[in-house]
Design a protein around this motif. Structure first.
Motif, PDB file in Angstrom:
ATOM      1  N   VAL A   1      39.136  21.364  -3.884  1.00 62.95           N
ATOM      2  CA  VAL A   1      38.590  21.748  -5.119  1.00 62.95           C
ATOM      3  C   VAL A   1      39.307  23.406  -5.016  1.00 62.95           C
ATOM      4  CG1 VAL A   1      36.594  22.843  -6.085  1.00 62.95           C
ATOM      5  CG2 VAL A   1      36.247  20.761  -5.019  1.00 62.95           C
ATOM      6  N   LEU A   2      39.868  23.674  -6.106  1.00 61.01           N
ATOM      7  CA  LEU A   2      40.715  24.750  -6.202  1.00 61.01           C
ATOM      8  C   LEU A   2      39.982  26.179  -6.747  1.00 61.01           C
ATOM      9  CD1 LEU A   2      43.880  23.432  -8.379  1.00 61.01           C
ATOM     10  CD2 LEU A   2      43.332  23.332  -5.664  1.00 61.01           C
ATOM     11  N   GLY A   3      38.795  25.889  -7.210  1.00 60.16           N
ATOM     12  CA  GLY A   3      37.845  27.285  -7.561  1.00 60.16           C
ATOM     13  C   GLY A   3      37.023  26.716  -8.597  1.00 60.16           C
ATOM     14  N   CYS A   4      36.664  27.721  -9.007  1.00 60.82           N
ATOM     15  CA  CYS A   4      35.503  27.752 -10.371  1.00 60.82           C
ATOM     16  C   CYS A   4      35.572  28.617 -11.162  1.00 60.82           C
ATOM     17  CB  CYS A   4      33.857  27.551  -9.814  1.00 60.82           C
ATOM     18  SG  CYS A   4      32.828  27.364 -11.202  1.00 60.82           S
ATOM     19  N   LEU A   5      35.728  28.327 -12.543  1.00 61.55           N
ATOM     20  CA  LEU A   5      35.956  29.085 -13.495  1.00 61.55           C
ATOM     21  C   LEU A   5      34.591  29.476 -14.032  1.00 61.55           C
ATOM     22  CD1 LEU A   5      38.640  27.315 -15.701  1.00 61.55           C
ATOM     23  CD2 LEU A   5      39.199  29.009 -14.007  1.00 61.55           C
ATOM     24  N   PRO A   6      34.346  30.784 -14.148  1.00 63.11           N
ATOM     25  CA  PRO A   6      33.013  31.443 -14.793  1.00 63.11           C
ATOM     26  C   PRO A   6      33.228  30.960 -16.155  1.00 63.11           C
ATOM     27  CG  PRO A   6      34.603  33.151 -14.574  1.00 63.11           C
ATOM     28  CD  PRO A   6      35.318  31.949 -13.864  1.00 63.11           C
ATOM     29  N   TYR A   7      31.701  31.006 -16.742  1.00 60.86           N
ATOM     30  CA  TYR A   7      31.417  31.247 -18.038  1.00 60.86           C
ATOM     31  C   TYR A   7      32.236  32.428 -18.937  1.00 60.86           C
ATOM     32  CZ  TYR A   7      29.301  31.133 -22.962  1.00 60.86           C
ATOM     33  OH  TYR A   7      29.124  31.116 -24.245  1.00 60.86           O
ATOM     34  N   LEU A   8      32.915  32.180 -20.014  1.00 61.57           N
ATOM     35  CA  LEU A   8      33.529  33.324 -20.546  1.00 61.57           C
ATOM     36  C   LEU A   8      32.994  33.703 -21.922  1.00 61.57           C
ATOM     37  CD1 LEU A   8      37.204  32.703 -19.777  1.00 61.57           C
ATOM     38  CD2 LEU A   8      35.815  34.210 -18.699  1.00 61.57           C
ATOM     39  N   ASP A   9      32.367  34.672 -22.209  1.00 61.75           N
ATOM     40  CA  ASP A   9      32.034  35.228 -23.530  1.00 61.75           C
ATOM     41  C   ASP A   9      33.234  35.352 -24.565  1.00 61.75           C
ATOM     42  OD1 ASP A   9      29.258  35.577 -22.786  1.00 61.75           O
ATOM     43  OD2 ASP A   9      29.576  37.409 -21.642  1.00 61.75           O
TER      44      ASP A   9
END
Length: 226
Positions: free
Chosen positions: A195-203
């Motif tokens: 798992v390379l990481g997690c993208l946060p929710y973007l406004d």
């Protein structure tokens, strides 16, 4: 030449966000590199127009998307409505041409890994047959673990060179929700895929500086392509 295919568990999972973030990363941190973007098949207005608006690409619309259908449906269905066929030879020749001209090529797949490209082939089949290094986007939500396991199994069955998984918050998520719904260690253990990481929710998904920073937080070294 380095090529990376961005696919996902299903539609609206975050392929465009990840592709845009990686493009912003290349543009900001490697301005000397000649990179391009490809959306091999598109049904309806969407990603091709998105990339044309955000980036100054040295590509024609046909090079970004060699096969374009009007109806926002699966390609074999959209093609049938126009009395056309899904001509993968056109896509393949465009891909080869872009690879010759660019140091790096980002390819955003359509739909999910199991989405149909023709009546016989899925995205997984195409990724495997064309030997495209691939990243799988998994949306952070209840049921994501099972989706990740099933899609990695499909990738292996189709001979896909799956480099890693990127989690994506399609809606605002707390750290607790991310940890409970998509625990990286458990997903890695069950799929034997990093798992390379997690993208946060973007406004604001058009903030290229923010997107570049988000991409830099991913474990891109595992991809061995940047």
């Amino acid at each position: 030449m380095n090529t990376l295919l961005i696919t996902a568990t299903d539609t609206e999972a975050g392929k465009t966000v990840l592709t845009t973030a990686l493009a912003a990363y290349l543009q900001k941190y490697y301005p000397q590199r000649n990179w391009g973007i490809m959306k091999p098949i598109q049904s309806g207005v969407g990603d091709r127009e998105w990339y044309q608006n955000l980036f100054l690409l040295k590509q024609s619309a046909q090079e970004i998307t060699p096969l374009y259908f009007q109806a926002p449906l699966a390609p074999p269905i959209a093609a049938a409505k126009e009395n056309r066929q899904v001509d993968l030879a056109v896509v393949w020749q465009t891909l080869l041409g872009l690879q010759k001209r660019h140091d790096f090529l980002l390819i955003e797949a359509l739909g999910g890994l199991g989405s149909p490209v023709t009546e016989e082939l899925t995205i997984a089949d195409l990724a495997g047959q064309w030997r495209l290094p691939t990243v799988l986007v998994v949306p952070v939500r209840l049921g994501a673990i099972a989706q990740a396991v099933a899609n990695v199994a499909l990738a292996r069955q189709s001979g896909v060179n799956l480099k890693g998984i990127v989690l994506n918050c399609i809606q605002p998520r707390s750290d607790a929700e991310i940890a409970d719904w998509t625990p990286p260690n458990l997903i890695q253990s069950l799929t034997n895929t990093p798992v390379l990481g997690c993208l946060p929710y973007l406004d604001n998904p058009t903030d290229l500086d923010k997107l570049a920073q988000i991409a830099s937080d991913l474990d891109l070294e595992i991809l061995d392509t940047f």
